[in-house]
Design an enzyme around this catalytic site. Structure first.
Site, PDB file in Angstrom:
ATOM      1  N   SER A  81       0.807  -1.223   0.000  1.00 52.94           N
ATOM      2  CA  SER A  81       0.000   0.000   0.000  1.00 52.94           C
ATOM      3  C   SER A  81       0.840   1.274   0.000  1.00 52.94           C
ATOM      4  O   SER A  81       0.328   2.348  -0.300  1.00 52.94           O
ATOM      5  CB  SER A  81      -0.955   0.008   1.198  1.00 52.94           C
ATOM      6  N   LYS A 105       0.640   4.400   7.081  1.00 51.98           N
ATOM      7  CA  LYS A 105      -0.043   5.244   6.106  1.00 51.98           C
ATOM      8  C   LYS A 105       0.410   6.697   6.272  1.00 51.98           C
ATOM      9  O   LYS A 105       1.044   7.068   7.262  1.00 51.98           O
ATOM     10  CB  LYS A 105      -1.568   5.170   6.282  1.00 51.98           C
TER      11      LYS A 105
END
Length: 206
Positions: free
Chosen positions: A123, A160
């Site tokens: 990701s 993230k």
């Protein structure tokens, strides 16, 4: 003690684990086999480097002639902890989460690293954080917009890019295949575990 390369740290950890498990150090051949070296000579070269850095003593004339120096007999000297699976509701640095330690100088990173986290998934690939990499993390409880964080959402730990707008937090992936994780702080739990301060590439540990 001078900082170790990732490979040297891996070999030192192998020696410590072997001594802890069997009561004796591994042979050169065992080190070569377990780490995928083509020959025992390659293991010998790394052992010589570890000896020069004061991590071990080499005892001539025996296949298991490796002795840890006093500085390496203490758990506190093992270096940065590598965090594995994190149990729900427990601190990320709880001892049971530590898979092993790597003797990497925390000051290599700015700010200094407090622990390592193995990257799972792709990701964050667009900024060079890849599957299997070791992410160096500075322990922190606060983050600014735009920083890459290790965050705990409910009971899941994720890496993230952080963005906060009012009571809403967006955890953005760096991969167009992933949508942001949206957390409403009025009804959901989120905590910052740390800030990403560096990456050790997966290939350096193979």
């Amino acid at each position: 003690m001078r900082p170790l390369t990732p490979r040297q740290a891996e070999i030192l950890e192998l020696i410590k684990r072997n001594i802890a498990d069997t009561g004796m150090p591994p042979t050169r051949a065992e080190i070569a086999k377990r780490l995928g070296f083509k020959s025992a000579n390659a293991a010998e070269e790394h052992l010589k480097a570890l000896a020069k850095k004061g991590c071990i003593e080499i005892i001539p004339g025996t296949s298991r002639g490796i002795r840890l120096t006093q500085a390496n007999e203490s758990e506190e000297e093992l270096g940065l902890p590598l965090i594995g699976q994190v149990a729900a509701g427990e601190p990320i640095l709880a001892q049971e989460h530590v898979e092993q330690h790597y003797q990497i100088d925390p000051a290599m990173f700015r700010p200094s690293a407090d622990f390592l986290l193995r990257v799972r998934g792709d990701s964050m690939k667009n900024i060079g954080i890849l599957e299997g990499d070791l992410l160096a993390v500075h322990k922190a409880e606060q983050a600014r917009n735009g920083q890459v964080v290790v965050a705990r959402v409910e009971d899941d730990v994720t890496v993230k890019r952080f963005e906060k707008k009012g009571s809403i937090v967006y955890l953005h992936a760096e991969n167009e295949d992933y949508s942001p994780i949206v957390v409403d702080l009025t009804s959901e739990s989120l905590s910052i575990e740390g800030l990403a301060v560096g990456v050790i590439r997966n290939g350096d540990w193979q």
